[in-house]
Write a protein that holds these residues in place. Structure first.
Motif, PDB file in Angstrom:
ATOM      1  N   ILE A  72      45.154  43.676  45.538  1.00 20.89           N
ATOM      2  CA  ILE A  72      43.818  43.996  46.054  1.00 20.89           C
ATOM      3  C   ILE A  72      42.762  43.478  45.078  1.00 20.89           C
ATOM      4  O   ILE A  72      42.713  43.886  43.923  1.00 20.89           O
ATOM      5  N   PHE A  73      41.905  42.567  45.566  1.00 17.40           N
ATOM      6  CA  PHE A  73      40.900  41.953  44.702  1.00 17.40           C
ATOM      7  C   PHE A  73      39.470  42.267  45.099  1.00 17.40           C
ATOM      8  O   PHE A  73      38.537  41.997  44.326  1.00 17.40           O
ATOM      9  N   MET A  74      39.249  42.850  46.299  1.00 12.54           N
ATOM     10  CA  MET A  74      37.889  43.129  46.751  1.00 12.54           C
ATOM     11  C   MET A  74      37.898  44.365  47.629  1.00 12.54           C
ATOM     12  O   MET A  74      38.895  44.678  48.287  1.00 12.54           O
ATOM     13  N   GLU A  75      36.755  45.080  47.658  1.00 19.52           N
ATOM     14  CA  GLU A  75      36.661  46.311  48.437  1.00 19.52           C
ATOM     15  C   GLU A  75      35.227  46.524  48.884  1.00 19.52           C
ATOM     16  O   GLU A  75      34.295  45.927  48.324  1.00 19.52           O
ATOM     17  N   ASP A  76      35.064  47.375  49.898  1.00 24.16           N
ATOM     18  CA  ASP A  76      33.720  47.783  50.286  1.00 24.16           C
ATOM     19  C   ASP A  76      33.556  49.261  49.934  1.00 24.16           C
ATOM     20  O   ASP A  76      34.499  49.891  49.441  1.00 24.16           O
ATOM     21  N   PRO A  77      32.361  49.854  50.151  1.00 27.86           N
ATOM     22  CA  PRO A  77      32.164  51.247  49.754  1.00 27.86           C
ATOM     23  C   PRO A  77      33.036  52.240  50.519  1.00 27.86           C
ATOM     24  O   PRO A  77      33.182  53.388  50.090  1.00 27.86           O
ATOM     25  N   GLY A  78      33.586  51.815  51.651  1.00 25.23           N
ATOM     26  CA  GLY A  78      34.503  52.670  52.384  1.00 25.23           C
ATOM     27  C   GLY A  78      35.931  52.425  51.934  1.00 25.23           C
ATOM     28  O   GLY A  78      36.210  52.283  50.745  1.00 25.23           O
ATOM     29  N   ASP A  79      36.842  52.321  52.887  1.00 24.65           N
ATOM     30  CA  ASP A  79      38.250  52.103  52.565  1.00 24.65           C
ATOM     31  C   ASP A  79      38.717  50.690  52.890  1.00 24.65           C
ATOM     32  O   ASP A  79      39.913  50.429  52.916  1.00 24.65           O
ATOM     33  N   GLN A  80      37.796  49.775  53.157  1.00 22.06           N
ATOM     34  CA  GLN A  80      38.197  48.409  53.481  1.00 22.06           C
ATOM     35  C   GLN A  80      38.579  47.657  52.212  1.00 22.06           C
ATOM     36  O   GLN A  80      37.874  47.734  51.196  1.00 22.06           O
ATOM     37  N   ILE A  81      39.684  46.938  52.268  1.00 21.49           N
ATOM     38  CA  ILE A  81      40.130  46.160  51.106  1.00 21.49           C
ATOM     39  C   ILE A  81      40.516  44.754  51.538  1.00 21.49           C
ATOM     40  O   ILE A  81      40.818  44.491  52.708  1.00 21.49           O
ATOM     41  N   TRP A  82      40.485  43.836  50.554  1.00 20.60           N
ATOM     42  CA  TRP A  82      40.952  42.463  50.750  1.00 20.60           C
ATOM     43  C   TRP A  82      41.981  42.176  49.662  1.00 20.60           C
ATOM     44  O   TRP A  82      41.802  42.584  48.502  1.00 20.60           O
ATOM     45  N   ALA A  83      43.045  41.490  50.037  1.00 18.66           N
ATOM     46  CA  ALA A  83      44.157  41.294  49.111  1.00 18.66           C
ATOM     47  C   ALA A  83      44.801  39.931  49.329  1.00 18.66           C
ATOM     48  O   ALA A  83      44.523  39.246  50.318  1.00 18.66           O
ATOM     49  N   PHE A  84      45.661  39.553  48.384  1.00 17.82           N
ATOM     50  CA  PHE A  84      46.454  38.343  48.545  1.00 17.82           C
ATOM     51  C   PHE A  84      47.900  38.665  48.183  1.00 17.82           C
ATOM     52  O   PHE A  84      48.194  39.618  47.447  1.00 17.82           O
ATOM     53  N   ASP A  85      48.791  37.861  48.709  1.00 23.94           N
ATOM     54  CA  ASP A  85      50.211  37.982  48.409  1.00 23.94           C
ATOM     55  C   ASP A  85      50.515  37.061  47.225  1.00 23.94           C
ATOM     56  O   ASP A  85      50.352  35.847  47.338  1.00 23.94           O
ATOM     57  N   PRO A  86      50.938  37.591  46.081  1.00 29.16           N
ATOM     58  CA  PRO A  86      51.211  36.730  44.930  1.00 29.16           C
ATOM     59  C   PRO A  86      52.231  35.630  45.222  1.00 29.16           C
ATOM     60  O   PRO A  86      52.223  34.589  44.549  1.00 29.16           O
ATOM     61  N   ASP A  87      53.083  35.829  46.231  1.00 34.75           N
ATOM     62  CA  ASP A  87      54.068  34.807  46.585  1.00 34.75           C
ATOM     63  C   ASP A  87      53.497  33.754  47.529  1.00 34.75           C
ATOM     64  O   ASP A  87      54.138  32.725  47.778  1.00 34.75           O
ATOM     65  N   SER A  88      52.316  34.015  48.082  1.00 35.36           N
ATOM     66  CA  SER A  88      51.651  33.066  48.972  1.00 35.36           C
ATOM     67  C   SER A  88      50.147  33.163  48.703  1.00 35.36           C
ATOM     68  O   SER A  88      49.375  33.655  49.527  1.00 35.36           O
ATOM     69  N   PRO A  89      49.709  32.722  47.521  1.00 33.75           N
ATOM     70  CA  PRO A  89      48.378  33.064  47.007  1.00 33.75           C
ATOM     71  C   PRO A  89      47.191  32.453  47.736  1.00 33.75           C
ATOM     72  O   PRO A  89      46.068  32.860  47.471  1.00 33.75           O
ATOM     73  N   MET A  90      47.394  31.516  48.646  1.00 36.59           N
ATOM     74  CA  MET A  90      46.262  30.973  49.391  1.00 36.59           C
ATOM     75  C   MET A  90      45.909  31.823  50.610  1.00 36.59           C
ATOM     76  O   MET A  90      44.860  31.629  51.226  1.00 36.59           O
ATOM     77  N   ASP A  91      46.786  32.769  50.968  1.00 35.19           N
ATOM     78  CA  ASP A  91      46.552  33.634  52.120  1.00 35.19           C
ATOM     79  C   ASP A  91      45.768  34.871  51.703  1.00 35.19           C
ATOM     80  O   ASP A  91      46.016  35.460  50.646  1.00 35.19           O
ATOM     81  N   VAL A  92      44.817  35.270  52.549  1.00 35.00           N
ATOM     82  CA  VAL A  92      44.000  36.459  52.308  1.00 35.00           C
ATOM     83  C   VAL A  92      44.297  37.473  53.402  1.00 35.00           C
ATOM     84  O   VAL A  92      44.467  37.122  54.575  1.00 35.00           O
ATOM     85  N   TYR A  93      44.347  38.745  53.005  1.00 30.34           N
ATOM     86  CA  TYR A  93      44.618  39.835  53.934  1.00 30.34           C
ATOM     87  C   TYR A  93      43.473  40.840  53.865  1.00 30.34           C
ATOM     88  O   TYR A  93      42.859  41.033  52.816  1.00 30.34           O
ATOM     89  N   GLU A  94      43.202  41.486  55.003  1.00 32.80           N
ATOM     90  CA  GLU A  94      42.165  42.512  55.039  1.00 32.80           C
ATOM     91  C   GLU A  94      42.659  43.705  55.832  1.00 32.80           C
ATOM     92  O   GLU A  94      43.539  43.581  56.697  1.00 32.80           O
ATOM     93  N   GLY A  95      42.091  44.867  55.548  1.00 28.83           N
ATOM     94  CA  GLY A  95      42.478  46.065  56.284  1.00 28.83           C
ATOM     95  C   GLY A  95      41.977  47.312  55.590  1.00 28.83           C
ATOM     96  O   GLY A  95      41.214  47.259  54.615  1.00 28.83           O
TER      97      GLY A  95
END
Length: 221
Positions: A72-95
């Motif tokens: 997890i590298f980024m967040e908003d003031p609520g519970d939203q987060i953004w992350a990456f998979d260290p095994d596939s570092p160009m992909d970004v995930y949110e949720g």
């Protein structure tokens, strides 16, 4: 549409926030596992005293945590987060923090440009916002701007788009219903526009029948 990767991010940031006023600092070698685009962002953003983000927060390298295999590298003031998979570092995930995140339809370099422009709509020298604009008015509101062909993400809800001009950035997305369960209000959009040159927003004041919330140091005088 504008190709996101044609946007020169250092040049855009200098035009929006002024020339860098600090020496660049790249993450130390112990963070070599971070994706290269993220390390590039840390180095680039370190050159401004002024924060380049206001509605979300980019975690410092030492704050990045692994949860369910994602960093997890980024967040908003609520519970939203953004992350990456260290095994596939160009992909970004949110949720949501306590749910399994989903892959964003953008690779890391595009995502970081998208995020910078999204933030710029809220950090301009002057800003206009309206949470209920009739869709039929969008053409005249966005007339000076061109849409950026981002792959898209789901925050704060699906359907948000970015439009830009030389000194304007607009974030446009669905308007919220005024009652639970807070679905999209049919026929209306939410519009947030920031600018680096306050005179660039004057055309909006000449459009009849629109009520804008105005903000920014020069608008408050």
């Amino acid at each position: 549409m504008i190709d996101p990767m044609s946007i020169d991010l250092p040049r855009f940031l200098a035009g929006w926030y002024g020339s860098p006023d600090l020496p660049a600092r790249r993450p130390i070698d112990s963070y070599s596992w971070l994706p290269e685009p993220l390390k590039d962002w840390y180095e680039l953003s370190s050159q401004w005293t002024r924060p380049l983000m206001s509605i979300k927060r980019m975690r410092r390298p030492e704050e990045i945590t692994i949860k369910d295999g994602n960093a997890i590298f980024m967040e908003d003031p609520g519970d939203q987060i953004w992350a990456f998979d260290p095994d596939s570092p160009m992909d970004v995930y949110e949720g949501e923090l306590y749910e399994r995140p989903e892959k964003v339809a953008e690779q890391f370099p595009e995502f970081l440009i998208h995020n910078a422009l999204n933030e710029a709509a809220y950090t301009g020298a002057s800003r206009r916002a309206c949470d209920e604009v009739e869709e039929s008015r969008l053409l005249e509101i966005l007339a000076p701007m061109t849409e950026v062909a981002f792959g898209g993400w789901r925050w704060p809800r699906p359907g948000h788009r970015i439009f830009v001009a030389d000194s304007l950035v607009a974030d446009v997305g669905p308007a919220l219903e005024d009652h639970s369960p807070w679905g999209n209000r049919a026929g209306y959009t939410n519009v947030q526009i920031g600018c680096s040159d306050p005179t660039a927003l004057l055309y909006l004041d000449e459009l009849p029948g629109l009520s804008w919330i105005k903000s920014g140091s020069r608008n408050s005088q």
